[in-house]
Design a protein around this motif. Structure first.
Motif, PDB file in Angstrom:
ATOM      1  N   VAL A 202      -2.688   6.999  -6.829  1.00  0.00           N
ATOM      2  CA  VAL A 202      -3.062   5.922  -5.914  1.00  0.00           C
ATOM      3  C   VAL A 202      -3.874   4.852  -6.633  1.00  0.00           C
TER       4      VAL A 202
ATOM      5  N   GLU B 182      -0.176   1.866   0.082  1.00  0.00           N
ATOM      6  CA  GLU B 182       0.906   1.818  -0.901  1.00  0.00           C
ATOM      7  C   GLU B 182       2.232   2.262  -0.284  1.00  0.00           C
ATOM      8  N   LEU B 183       2.190   3.330   0.511  1.00  0.00           N
ATOM      9  CA  LEU B 183       3.404   3.801   1.169  1.00  0.00           C
ATOM     10  C   LEU B 183       3.905   2.777   2.185  1.00  0.00           C
TER      11      LEU B 183
ATOM     12  N   TYR C 176       5.398   9.561   4.165  1.00  0.00           N
ATOM     13  CA  TYR C 176       6.596   9.370   3.340  1.00  0.00           C
ATOM     14  C   TYR C 176       7.867   9.554   4.173  1.00  0.00           C
TER      15      TYR C 176
ATOM     16  N   ILE D 115      12.011   1.167  -5.155  1.00  0.00           N
ATOM     17  CA  ILE D 115      10.872   2.081  -5.154  1.00  0.00           C
ATOM     18  C   ILE D 115      10.221   2.108  -6.524  1.00  0.00           C
ATOM     19  N   LYS D 116       9.034   1.506  -6.631  1.00  0.00           N
ATOM     20  CA  LYS D 116       8.263   1.489  -7.881  1.00  0.00           C
ATOM     21  C   LYS D 116       6.958   2.264  -7.759  1.00  0.00           C
ATOM     22  N   SER D 117       6.576   2.583  -6.552  1.00  0.00           N
ATOM     23  CA  SER D 117       5.296   3.240  -6.302  1.00  0.00           C
ATOM     24  C   SER D 117       5.223   4.621  -6.955  1.00  0.00           C
ATOM     25  N   LYS D 118       4.157   4.874  -7.717  1.00  0.00           N
ATOM     26  CA  LYS D 118       3.953   6.197  -8.312  1.00  0.00           C
ATOM     27  C   LYS D 118       3.793   7.257  -7.235  1.00  0.00           C
TER      28      LYS D 118
ATOM     29  N   ASP E  65       3.322  -0.522   2.242  1.00  0.00           N
ATOM     30  CA  ASP E  65       3.833  -1.720   1.570  1.00  0.00           C
ATOM     31  C   ASP E  65       5.216  -1.472   0.975  1.00  0.00           C
ATOM     32  N   THR E  66       5.436  -0.263   0.439  1.00  0.00           N
ATOM     33  CA  THR E  66       6.756   0.070  -0.097  1.00  0.00           C
ATOM     34  C   THR E  66       7.795   0.055   1.015  1.00  0.00           C
TER      35      THR E  66
ATOM     36  N   VAL F  77       5.064   7.250  -4.110  1.00  0.00           N
ATOM     37  CA  VAL F  77       6.362   7.538  -3.494  1.00  0.00           C
ATOM     38  C   VAL F  77       7.214   8.374  -4.434  1.00  0.00           C
TER      39      VAL F  77
END
Length: 383
Positions: free
Chosen positions: A342, A368-369, A282, A308-311, A371-372, A313
């Motif tokens: 995740v 996920e991190l 992160y 930032i949409k990732s849960k 790609d964000t 993050v």
């Protein structure tokens, strides 16, 4: 020695070792390198050369931020002063007094500043490198230590030349570097990098990082790559590879292999290691609030945080009591929380988790991190 099963076989294969015992030993060493290996960077030069601003820029801090190295045109450093990286505490930058100052005479300088404390030296000048700088470089070279010349404040040079007819930034920078190299011709293979602490990710920043990665011991490269700012998509991908290579080790050290206990390796999944792994990603990828704000100002795109949409993050970013509770939870409860963040894993997880599932959790979370971060950099125009 645990009896072979699909999890132990997969763990051994992921490690590249011949048996589980060797795999576990290698995993613990690799995770220790990822999270704890020290890197000590010495920064020296004359007063006013920009040492402190350089230190602050690497640490992602403004010169007036709390905890920033003191800046000024007079010598503000009276003794070697450590500044820990704000998100990678195992990385320390040392602001050294300029060579030849009253308390640090040239002849005894390296002894006085304790040369063996540092992994490499940055010798900074905003003009010509002086005789003391060259003498210092020769002595560092004699001691078989790494050193690099940093020509600072090149943004000022470009502004000064910018009003001239037929101005070319590329030609001006080439001339500055050539002049530095000519001035340093007494030094064997001098490495000169043009840097601006105000535009830190521009000019020769990535060349400097690439050179350090090539020349540092492998276990130090990870600490360096984690700590430097994200300057481009290329730099981000280098950081991602560091964590991809370590994911199997974090899964194994977390105790995720559901087999008979191995000394020093817990069977119950250690959510603390998983959380530490994701937290390092992160910050290293520049997804924390301060890094996003700084990037937004740099590229004049105030909407970056809204991407930032990732849960995962958002969960890592939360500074609420709930996050503190997560760190204090034991075993399955914490793992369930992390799994719930995740995609593709879900919360159906027991207190004892297989290597396969924990490894998948780490890989999916890392993706996920990553790609964000890619989305943020694309929006920022840093392809």
């Amino acid at each position: 020695m645990p009896r072979p099963n699909s999890d132990t076989v997969e763990a051994v294969q992921a490690s590249g070792e011949s048996n589980f015992k060797k795999a576990a030993k290698k995993a613990k060493k690799q995770v220790d390198h990822l999270l704890h290996i020290s890197l000590n960077i010495a920064v020296t030069g004359d007063s006013g050369a920009g040492k402190s601003s350089f230190i602050n820029a690497i640490r992602g801090l403004q010169d007036d931020a709390p905890g920033a190295a003191k800046t000024g045109v007079t010598e503000t450093t009276k003794e070697p002063t450590p500044y820990h990286h704000p998100t990678m505490p195992n990385v320390t930058l040392w602001d050294l007094p300029g060579i030849g100052t009253p308390n640090f005479k040239a002849k005894s300088y390296l002894k006085d500043v304790k040369i063996n404390t540092y992994d490499f030296f940055m010798i900074i000048s905003s003009e010509r490198f002086r005789e003391n700088d060259k003498m210092l470089a020769k002595e560092i070279q004699r001691r078989k230590k790494l050193f690099y010349f940093i020509r600072s404040k090149v943004d000022n040079d470009l502004r000064a030349e910018g009003s001239k007819t037929h101005f070319s930034a590329e030609e001006t920078l080439s001339k500055i570097k050539s002049n530095c190299e000519e001035n340093l011709k007494e030094i064997r293979n001098p490495k000169v990098f043009l840097i601006s602490s105000k535009e830190f990710c521009a000019f020769d920043f990535e060349k400097l990082v690439d050179t350090l990665v090539l020349e540092l011991p492998q276990h130090k490269q990870s600490a360096l790559l984690q700590s430097v700012p994200v300057s481009s998509m290329v730099m981000l991908e280098k950081k991602i590879r560091v964590f991809e290579k370590a994911a199997w080790a974090a899964a194994l050290v977390s105790g995720a292999v559901a087999v008979a206990p191995v000394p020093g390796l817990s069977v119950a999944c250690d959510a603390g290691i998983l959380l530490a792994f994701f937290t390092r990603c992160y910050y290293s990828f520049g997804l924390d609030e301060e890094s996003l704000e700084k990037l937004s100002r740099r590229v004049d795109r105030p909407s970056l945080r809204a991407l930032i949409k990732s849960k995962l993050v958002l969960g890592l970013a939360a500074k609420s009591a709930a996050r503190q509770e997560i760190c204090a939870l034991a075993g399955g409860a914490a793992v369930e929380y992390l799994c719930s963040l995740v995609p593709g894993v879900g919360s159906a997880v027991a207190a004892v988790v297989s290597f396969s599932l924990t490894h998948r959790l780490l890989r999916n979370g890392l993706k996920e991190l990553a790609d964000t971060a890619r989305t943020v950099l694309t929006e920022a125009g840093l392809q």
